[in-house]
Write a protein that holds these residues in place. Sequence first.
Motif, PDB file in Angstrom:
ATOM      1  N   ALA A 124       0.889  -1.151  -0.009  1.00 31.83           N
ATOM      2  CA  ALA A 124      -0.023   0.081  -0.139  1.00 31.83           C
ATOM      3  C   ALA A 124       0.775   1.199  -0.080  1.00 31.83           C
ATOM      4  O   ALA A 124       1.806   1.585   0.977  1.00 31.83           O
ATOM      5  N   TYR A 125       0.676   2.243  -0.906  1.00 28.59           N
ATOM      6  CA  TYR A 125       1.586   3.347  -1.051  1.00 28.59           C
ATOM      7  C   TYR A 125       0.707   4.254  -1.795  1.00 28.59           C
ATOM      8  O   TYR A 125      -0.146   4.135  -2.613  1.00 28.59           O
ATOM      9  N   ARG A 174      -1.547   9.055  -7.191  1.00 29.39           N
ATOM     10  CA  ARG A 174      -2.423   7.829  -7.149  1.00 29.39           C
ATOM     11  C   ARG A 174      -2.085   7.268  -5.714  1.00 29.39           C
ATOM     12  O   ARG A 174      -1.155   7.298  -5.325  1.00 29.39           O
ATOM     13  N   VAL A 175      -3.152   6.622  -5.326  1.00 29.65           N
ATOM     14  CA  VAL A 175      -3.207   5.877  -4.224  1.00 29.65           C
ATOM     15  C   VAL A 175      -3.235   4.411  -4.623  1.00 29.65           C
ATOM     16  O   VAL A 175      -4.260   3.919  -5.227  1.00 29.65           O
ATOM     17  N   VAL A 176      -2.212   3.516  -4.306  1.00 29.43           N
ATOM     18  CA  VAL A 176      -2.065   2.228  -4.753  1.00 29.43           C
ATOM     19  C   VAL A 176      -2.297   1.045  -3.741  1.00 29.43           C
ATOM     20  O   VAL A 176      -1.326   1.107  -2.690  1.00 29.43           O
ATOM     21  N   VAL A 177      -2.978   0.024  -3.992  1.00 28.49           N
ATOM     22  CA  VAL A 177      -2.811  -0.947  -2.993  1.00 28.49           C
ATOM     23  C   VAL A 177      -2.943  -2.470  -3.893  1.00 28.49           C
ATOM     24  O   VAL A 177      -3.239  -2.341  -5.033  1.00 28.49           O
ATOM     25  N   SER A 178      -2.520  -3.389  -3.567  1.00 24.68           N
ATOM     26  CA  SER A 178      -2.286  -4.738  -4.124  1.00 24.68           C
ATOM     27  C   SER A 178      -3.587  -5.489  -3.892  1.00 24.68           C
ATOM     28  O   SER A 178      -4.322  -5.239  -2.596  1.00 24.68           O
ATOM     29  N   SER A 179      -4.226  -6.502  -4.776  1.00 25.48           N
ATOM     30  CA  SER A 179      -5.425  -7.309  -4.501  1.00 25.48           C
ATOM     31  C   SER A 179      -4.965  -7.964  -3.103  1.00 25.48           C
ATOM     32  O   SER A 179      -5.920  -8.340  -2.226  1.00 25.48           O
ATOM     33  N   GLY A 180      -3.912  -8.485  -2.714  1.00 22.33           N
ATOM     34  CA  GLY A 180      -3.446  -9.047  -1.554  1.00 22.33           C
ATOM     35  C   GLY A 180      -3.647  -8.155  -0.393  1.00 22.33           C
ATOM     36  O   GLY A 180      -4.282  -8.754   0.553  1.00 22.33           O
ATOM     37  N   THR A 181      -3.514  -6.840  -0.563  1.00 19.27           N
ATOM     38  CA  THR A 181      -3.918  -6.163   0.593  1.00 19.27           C
ATOM     39  C   THR A 181      -5.314  -6.046   0.709  1.00 19.27           C
ATOM     40  O   THR A 181      -5.893  -6.178   1.846  1.00 19.27           O
ATOM     41  N   ALA A 199      -9.722   0.754   4.969  1.00 18.28           N
ATOM     42  CA  ALA A 199     -10.172   2.211   5.144  1.00 18.28           C
ATOM     43  C   ALA A 199      -9.249   3.092   5.804  1.00 18.28           C
ATOM     44  O   ALA A 199      -8.927   3.946   5.357  1.00 18.28           O
ATOM     45  N   ALA A 200      -8.788   2.297   7.005  1.00 16.73           N
ATOM     46  CA  ALA A 200      -7.513   3.164   7.831  1.00 16.73           C
ATOM     47  C   ALA A 200      -6.386   3.339   6.820  1.00 16.73           C
ATOM     48  O   ALA A 200      -5.672   4.140   6.888  1.00 16.73           O
ATOM     49  N   VAL A 201      -6.033   2.118   6.063  1.00 17.39           N
ATOM     50  CA  VAL A 201      -4.738   2.332   5.410  1.00 17.39           C
ATOM     51  C   VAL A 201      -5.005   3.258   4.153  1.00 17.39           C
ATOM     52  O   VAL A 201      -3.838   3.972   3.959  1.00 17.39           O
ATOM     53  N   LEU A 202      -6.118   3.351   3.522  1.00 17.17           N
ATOM     54  CA  LEU A 202      -6.270   4.473   2.453  1.00 17.17           C
ATOM     55  C   LEU A 202      -6.483   5.764   3.191  1.00 17.17           C
ATOM     56  O   LEU A 202      -5.871   6.705   2.458  1.00 17.17           O
TER      57      LEU A 202
END
Length: 289
Positions: free
Chosen positions: A129-130, A138-145, A155-158
């Motif tokens: 997540a970054y 861009r806010v990026v997460v993986s499907s694994g996240t 929601a907290a990470v985002l």
Amino acid sequence: MTTLVLAALAVLLAGPVPWLMTRLHGFRRTPRAAMVLWQAVALAGVLSALGAGLSLVTVQLVGEQSVRSYALSAIPLSLTGLVLARLLLSGHRVGTGLRQLRRRHRHLVDLLAEDHDGVHVLEHEAPTAYCVPGLRSRVVVSSGTVSSLTDRQLAAVLSHEQAHVRARHDLVLEGFTVLQEAFPRVVTSKQALAEVQLLVEVLADRAARRRQGAHALVSAFSALLDGGLVQAPEGAVAATGSDLQVRIGLLLDDHRHRVQAGVLLLLAAGVLVLPTLLVVLPWLQGLAG
């Protein structure tokens, strides 16, 4: 005398003072005030370095107007110009390099990730997540996240990453990186840059805590680490980019620490005022003379 004081102040603010601040871990309890103090120290160091040369030029030119005085003033003026040139060159190199990296990565994200209401999801089982900061962030997460976190944790990470984007923390880090690259290693500290990076993460943690609560963010960090977190790409700002154990402890501290914040803000103001007065006063005296 003013020149010597400014020169000594520049050296102190470039090395020993940041070194000491990195060891005063209590500052982290008030991250916003601590960040203001760090920025004040950095700016005051630059002002002192530039002012030392300018004040010496003033001393030479205020007295007897002669070829000798002009020749002697050329030396400190050249050194001041060198400091300014190194800052500008470092700013250009660091800024250009970061923007090229981010531009390429945004292009890859747009090609490979699916956009879900402004969140770009990469198809990858390892959690990450970054954010890629900038005017076109861009806010990026993986499907694994996504699969390893609950809705509240995600929601907290985002919220953490969106806080980086809104506050433009990347510009703060860029400024400190410029200073790190502009000056010799003997008068700069890698620990200072690492401390500022940690404070940036703590500020984003606090923003996420206000929206989603401390438990959701702490448990999200634990789940990501247990899942074998993948390091964010260079140029990105990641939720798990600094010491998580320290940040978790700070997240669980819900006290205001108003007195400490006030003291740090007063220190920041004092640090900025001193070199400013030492630069301005010689010029005023020269004009009066």
